[in-house]
Design a protein around this motif. Sequence first.
Motif, PDB file in Angstrom:
ATOM      1  N   TYR A   1       0.758  -1.236  -0.087  1.00  0.00           N
ATOM      2  CA  TYR A   1      -0.021   0.047   0.100  1.00  0.00           C
ATOM      3  C   TYR A   1       0.811   1.114  -0.080  1.00  0.00           C
ATOM      4  O   TYR A   1       1.993   1.283   0.462  1.00  0.00           O
ATOM      5  N   SER A   2       0.454   2.286  -0.785  1.00  0.00           N
ATOM      6  CA  SER A   2       1.003   3.688  -0.651  1.00  0.00           C
ATOM      7  C   SER A   2      -0.110   4.797  -0.798  1.00  0.00           C
ATOM      8  O   SER A   2      -1.394   4.531  -1.191  1.00  0.00           O
ATOM      9  N   PHE A   3       0.324   5.915  -0.574  1.00  0.00           N
ATOM     10  CA  PHE A   3      -0.509   7.175  -0.444  1.00  0.00           C
ATOM     11  C   PHE A   3      -0.311   7.728  -1.965  1.00  0.00           C
ATOM     12  O   PHE A   3       0.930   7.970  -2.280  1.00  0.00           O
ATOM     13  N   GLU A   4      -1.535   7.780  -2.703  1.00  0.00           N
ATOM     14  CA  GLU A   4      -1.279   8.007  -4.173  1.00  0.00           C
ATOM     15  C   GLU A   4      -2.281   9.514  -4.143  1.00  0.00           C
ATOM     16  O   GLU A   4      -3.169   9.560  -3.553  1.00  0.00           O
ATOM     17  N   PRO A   5      -1.818  10.256  -5.308  1.00  0.00           N
ATOM     18  CA  PRO A   5      -2.516  11.554  -5.295  1.00  0.00           C
ATOM     19  C   PRO A   5      -4.022  11.328  -5.710  1.00  0.00           C
ATOM     20  O   PRO A   5      -4.391  10.323  -6.576  1.00  0.00           O
TER      21      PRO A   5
END
Length: 273
Positions: free
Chosen positions: A81-85
């Motif tokens: 998981y990652s923070f994406e725009p």
Amino acid sequence: MIHDIAPHIYQNAWSPRQAGPNSTVLLFQKGRFLCSQKNGLHYPTFRQLGLDPAESEYLFSIDQQEYYRPLQQPAVIPEEYSFEPQVLLRTAEPRFEAFAGFVGGQLDGWYRDNRFCGRCGTPLKPDQKERMLRCPNCQNMVYPKICPGIIVAVIHQDKLLLTKYANRPYANWALIAGFTEIGEPIEDTVRREVMEEVGLKVKDITFYRSQPWAFSSSLLCGFFAHLDGSDEITLQQDELAQACWMSADEIDLEPDKMSLTREMIMLFKAGRR
């Protein structure tokens, strides 16, 4: 458009539901959202993030899947998981999960921006009967913000009025758009925005359809209209960089499955105006 997710069913009625370890988490930080793009867009669960399901707020359901806003931050983000725009939601698949992130971001912003009563400054508390924040001191009630606005496709003979915004990230062709002012019928918003932005008069204003637009907490109402009088454009340069009349053959755009603006332009291009 992004909210057209059939055969999936969006259920937005609020209820005091309790999340479980495997319930879906919508987590936002500074305009970004936590997701995985492995085998399509999807979101983590409370179990994966090591979060307490009891510390959450129910947002909505799509089919039988419930989505929640956590009231805690995870200590560790799982590797996949990652923070994406949030702009990723314009093209991400499956579309019903993109829509979940789209609406979840709007609700997260509302909760975040309304922690205190604007009347007396007391911390607000979630109501237990409806989606509303209530002040325990003065009983002020705060509901999610929805701003009405318009999009209008102005037609003159065999041409459509297209514009490009000034000083905005979105650089493609668009239609005249704007927010409704206090005390203003929405048809008058159409007339005013066209006059303000390009100096033109319109007639035969016809409602097409609406679209929730979570990026600005808006409910956009789409209209078709015809030019009334001179076709000479006077550009409002602080709002628009360009405006011009284009025939269907001159419009070089493709459907985007996202916006009311693009859908209306493509209707004109296909001759179904």
